[in-house]
Design a protein around this motif. Structure first.
Motif, mmCIF file in Angstrom:
data_model
loop_
_atom_site.group_PDB
_atom_site.id
_atom_site.type_symbol
_atom_site.label_atom_id
_atom_site.label_comp_id
_atom_site.label_asym_id
_atom_site.label_seq_id
_atom_site.Cartn_x
_atom_site.Cartn_y
_atom_site.Cartn_z
ATOM 1 N N VAL A 38 0.837 -1.203 0.000
ATOM 2 C CA VAL A 38 0.000 0.000 0.000
ATOM 3 C C VAL A 38 0.869 1.251 0.000
ATOM 4 C CG1 VAL A 38 -1.774 1.289 1.238
ATOM 5 C CG2 VAL A 38 -1.855 -1.197 1.180
ATOM 6 N N THR A 39 1.903 1.277 0.862
ATOM 7 C CA THR A 39 2.751 2.477 0.894
ATOM 8 C C THR A 39 3.491 2.658 -0.431
ATOM 9 O OG1 THR A 39 4.336 1.111 2.063
ATOM 10 C CG2 THR A 39 3.119 2.701 3.378
ATOM 11 N N THR A 40 3.898 1.551 -1.050
ATOM 12 C CA THR A 40 4.582 1.676 -2.340
ATOM 13 C C THR A 40 3.677 2.307 -3.378
ATOM 14 O OG1 THR A 40 5.816 -0.328 -1.856
ATOM 15 C CG2 THR A 40 5.810 0.402 -4.130
ATOM 16 N N VAL A 41 2.458 1.761 -3.488
ATOM 17 C CA VAL A 41 1.547 2.281 -4.501
ATOM 18 C C VAL A 41 1.188 3.737 -4.201
ATOM 19 C CG1 VAL A 41 -0.756 2.060 -5.500
ATOM 20 C CG2 VAL A 41 0.639 0.039 -5.180
ATOM 21 N N ILE A 42 0.956 4.042 -2.925
ATOM 22 C CA ILE A 42 0.604 5.433 -2.590
ATOM 23 C C ILE A 42 1.758 6.378 -2.939
ATOM 24 C CG2 ILE A 42 0.234 7.000 -0.621
ATOM 25 C CD1 ILE A 42 -1.700 4.997 0.488
ATOM 26 N N SER A 43 2.994 5.919 -2.709
ATOM 27 C CA SER A 43 4.112 6.800 -3.030
ATOM 28 C C SER A 43 4.239 7.013 -4.537
ATOM 29 C CB SER A 43 5.411 6.240 -2.468
ATOM 30 O OG SER A 43 5.755 5.053 -3.132
ATOM 31 N N LEU A 44 3.675 6.095 -5.314
ATOM 32 C CA LEU A 44 3.737 6.246 -6.768
ATOM 33 C C LEU A 44 2.599 7.090 -7.322
ATOM 34 C CD1 LEU A 44 4.762 2.680 -7.996
ATOM 35 C CD2 LEU A 44 6.066 4.777 -8.231
ATOM 36 N N ILE A 45 1.466 7.150 -6.603
ATOM 37 C CA ILE A 45 0.271 7.803 -7.157
ATOM 38 C C ILE A 45 0.563 9.245 -7.569
ATOM 39 C CG2 ILE A 45 -2.049 8.665 -6.650
ATOM 40 C CD1 ILE A 45 -2.513 6.237 -4.940
ATOM 41 N N LYS B 39 -5.777 12.055 -14.823
ATOM 42 C CA LYS B 39 -6.824 11.141 -14.393
ATOM 43 C C LYS B 39 -6.457 9.703 -14.763
ATOM 44 C CE LYS B 39 -11.845 11.592 -14.366
ATOM 45 N NZ LYS B 39 -12.946 12.221 -15.126
ATOM 46 N N ALA B 40 -5.967 9.535 -16.008
ATOM 47 C CA ALA B 40 -5.563 8.201 -16.450
ATOM 48 C C ALA B 40 -4.406 7.682 -15.592
ATOM 49 C CB ALA B 40 -5.164 8.239 -17.924
ATOM 50 N N GLY B 41 -3.462 8.578 -15.272
ATOM 51 C CA GLY B 41 -2.327 8.178 -14.443
ATOM 52 C C GLY B 41 -2.755 7.779 -13.054
ATOM 53 N N PHE B 42 -3.697 8.528 -12.513
ATOM 54 C CA PHE B 42 -4.217 8.236 -11.174
ATOM 55 C C PHE B 42 -4.894 6.873 -11.153
ATOM 56 C CE2 PHE B 42 -7.723 8.628 -8.042
ATOM 57 C CZ PHE B 42 -6.939 8.738 -6.908
ATOM 58 N N LYS B 43 -5.787 6.677 -12.134
ATOM 59 C CA LYS B 43 -6.493 5.398 -12.211
ATOM 60 C C LYS B 43 -5.518 4.249 -12.407
ATOM 61 C CE LYS B 43 -11.094 6.580 -13.800
ATOM 62 N NZ LYS B 43 -11.776 6.986 -15.041
ATOM 63 N N GLY B 44 -4.524 4.491 -13.292
ATOM 64 C CA GLY B 44 -3.541 3.453 -13.584
ATOM 65 C C GLY B 44 -2.753 3.054 -12.352
ATOM 66 N N SER B 45 -2.365 4.048 -11.537
ATOM 67 C CA SER B 45 -1.544 3.684 -10.376
ATOM 68 C C SER B 45 -2.378 3.025 -9.291
ATOM 69 C CB SER B 45 -0.772 4.897 -9.837
ATOM 70 O OG SER B 45 -1.571 6.036 -9.798
ATOM 71 N N ILE B 46 -3.664 3.413 -9.180
ATOM 72 C CA ILE B 46 -4.540 2.730 -8.221
ATOM 73 C C ILE B 46 -4.757 1.279 -8.670
ATOM 74 C CG2 ILE B 46 -6.889 2.607 -7.304
ATOM 75 C CD1 ILE B 46 -5.588 4.873 -6.058
ATOM 76 N N ALA B 47 -4.905 1.118 -9.999
ATOM 77 C CA ALA B 47 -5.152 -0.222 -10.529
ATOM 78 C C ALA B 47 -3.962 -1.151 -10.309
ATOM 79 C CB ALA B 47 -5.486 -0.137 -12.024
ATOM 80 N N LEU B 48 -2.783 -0.556 -10.031
ATOM 81 C CA LEU B 48 -1.594 -1.370 -9.758
ATOM 82 C C LEU B 48 -1.711 -2.127 -8.438
ATOM 83 C CD1 LEU B 48 1.619 0.761 -10.439
ATOM 84 C CD2 LEU B 48 1.118 -1.497 -11.328
ATOM 85 N N LEU B 49 -2.499 -1.578 -7.492
ATOM 86 C CA LEU B 49 -2.470 -2.084 -6.120
ATOM 87 C C LEU B 49 -2.692 -3.598 -5.975
ATOM 88 C CD1 LEU B 49 -2.023 -1.337 -3.163
ATOM 89 C CD2 LEU B 49 -4.446 -0.964 -2.950
ATOM 90 N N PRO B 50 -3.752 -4.161 -6.572
ATOM 91 C CA PRO B 50 -3.973 -5.594 -6.344
ATOM 92 C C PRO B 50 -2.796 -6.470 -6.769
ATOM 93 C CG PRO B 50 -5.896 -4.597 -7.338
ATOM 94 C CD PRO B 50 -4.830 -3.550 -7.347
ATOM 95 N N SER B 51 -2.245 -6.228 -7.986
ATOM 96 C CA SER B 51 -1.143 -7.088 -8.410
ATOM 97 C C SER B 51 0.122 -6.765 -7.619
ATOM 98 C CB SER B 51 -0.904 -6.950 -9.916
ATOM 99 O OG SER B 51 -0.582 -5.632 -10.236
ATOM 100 N N MET B 52 0.330 -5.478 -7.303
ATOM 101 C CA MET B 52 1.496 -5.117 -6.499
ATOM 102 C C MET B 52 1.435 -5.767 -5.130
ATOM 103 S SD MET B 52 3.777 -3.422 -7.878
ATOM 104 C CE MET B 52 4.676 -2.186 -7.038
ATOM 105 N N CYS B 53 0.229 -5.821 -4.561
ATOM 106 C CA CYS B 53 0.057 -6.416 -3.235
ATOM 107 C C CYS B 53 0.499 -7.871 -3.272
ATOM 108 C CB CYS B 53 -1.404 -6.287 -2.816
ATOM 109 S SG CYS B 53 -1.690 -6.930 -1.173
ATOM 110 N N ALA B 54 -0.015 -8.620 -4.257
ATOM 111 C CA ALA B 54 0.348 -10.030 -4.373
ATOM 112 C C ALA B 54 1.853 -10.180 -4.569
ATOM 113 C CB ALA B 54 -0.398 -10.661 -5.540
#
Lengths: 193, 178
Positions: A38-45, B39-54
């Motif tokens: 979560v912190t990684t992704v937030i730091s990238l947002i 907006k696209a960048g924001f959505k794109g980086s949020i969409a990263l979360l599930p795969s990044m989490c795994a």
């Protein structure tokens, strides 16, 4: 691909931890990893949002076209057949311009277009030399501003942040050149398809 | 060196300056372009979360279980010979396959060994200068019926191996100079 990477790493880790009795460490690793994501992704947002906005302005203002014009005389020597037959040359230059600017969202569809154009009127399942050079450049391209790396470095409290551009320019530039030279030489030796 | 360092500080502000000029004096409403991209960048980086989490969990498991150390110590003699720190092994292994897996590994390496250490700088340069070779080539040829990619894979994989070697050499020089 992501699923396989995930699966292999997890299976190896669990088996390994059981055999070495390091289950405490593994448990910590799982919990820490999940919260760290979560912190990684937030730091990238932040930087991703801003940078995508910046790049959209440059794209709408035609900066890819301008860079393409600059690159075209050089790329003539890299993709001789595409430029001679005037097939896919514009797509190739646009794709490489987008790659240099780090616009991977824009460069992949452009690359697919370029390869389709290069493949017109062909009935072979073999790639041509120009296609291979394009694919190699898709993997080894000069990187002007490595935003993701800079963002992660800043988030991790690095003191060397923007200066990382210097070694990145040197390495990615040399790799790009070597990629062009190798794919051209091997293409020349093995003949075109 | 000081000049090069100054140039590197100019790159990002220059791009932002150029964009500001375009937004101020452009014929179209370029700020709406900015918002659209953002907006696209924001959505794109949020969409990263599930795969990044795994992936971060799996990389974190791989390192904390001790498996990474054992693999790395097996490879350490070979890595030492070519001047590559064996701590980079998970990154080198995953980089050709998946972008998010390599971001996850990169993040883990940076937080373990420090962003400004030799290992951290090496990892950053490798991360920024190489790409997901296997994914990119499969992707590029996916729209056509081309199946024989000839020397595309060997050349691209050789370049990413070379990129690792060169990154370590250049990072060492860079750290000595700075």
């Amino acid at each position: 691909m992501i699923g396989k990477c995930f699966g292999i790493l997890c299976i190896i880790s669990v088996i390994f931890a059981i055999f070495t009795g390091n289950l405490q460490g593994l448990n910590d690793g799982i919990l820490e990893g999940a919260s760290k994501s979560v912190t990684t992704v937030i730091s990238l947002i932040g930087i991703m949002t801003f940078w995508n906005g910046v790049m959209q302005v440059l794209m709408d203002a035609g900066i890819i076209n301008k860079l393409s014009k600059l690159l075209k005389p050089i790329l003539k020597f890299v993709f001789p057949r595409a430029f001679k037959e005037n097939k896919g040359a514009n797509e190739i230059t646009a794709c490489i311009s987008a790659n240099i600017l780090g616009l991977s969202n824009a460069s992949t569809p452009l690359a697919l277009n370029a390869i389709e154009k290069l493949n017109e009127d062909r009935d072979s399942d073999k790639a041509t030399n120009d296609m291979i050079t394009l694919a190699v450049l898709g993997c080894a391209c000069f990187s002007l501003i490595p935003t993701t790396v800079i963002a992660i470095r800043i988030a991790q409290g690095a003191s060397i942040t923007y200066e990382i551009i210097i070694p990145v320019w040197v390495v990615s530039g040399i790799c790009m050149l070597l990629g062009i030279i190798l794919s051209r030489i091997i293409g020349k030796i093995s003949g075109d398809c | 060196m000081e000049i090069v360092r100054k140039i590197s500080l100019f790159v990002l502000p220059c791009v932002v300056f150029l964009v500001a000029i375009i937004i101020m004096f452009g014929k179209k409403n370029y700020f709406s372009s900015f918002l659209q991209g953002a907006k696209a960048g924001f959505k794109g980086s949020i969409a990263l979360l599930p795969s990044m989490c795994a992936l971060i969990v799996s990389v974190s498991m791989f390192i904390s279980s001790g498996a990474e150390r054992v693999f790395a110590s097996f490879l350490a003699p070979a890595f030492d010979k070519i001047g590559v720190p064996s701590e980079l092994f998970p990154l080198i292994l995953l980089r050709p396959f998946s972008g998010s897996a390599s971001i996850a590994t990169y993040e883990e390496i940076i937080s373990l060994y420090g962003a400004d250490s030799f290992i951290g700088i090496c990892a950053s340069v490798i991360m920024a200068s190489s790409d997901t070779v296997i994914y990119v080539i499969c992707m590029y040829f996916s729209a056509t019926k081309i199946r024989k990619t000839r020397h595309a894979f060997p050349v691209a994989l050789f370049i990413s191996f070379f990129c690792v070697l060169l990154s370590c050499i250049v990072s060492r020089l860079f750290l000595n100079m700075i």
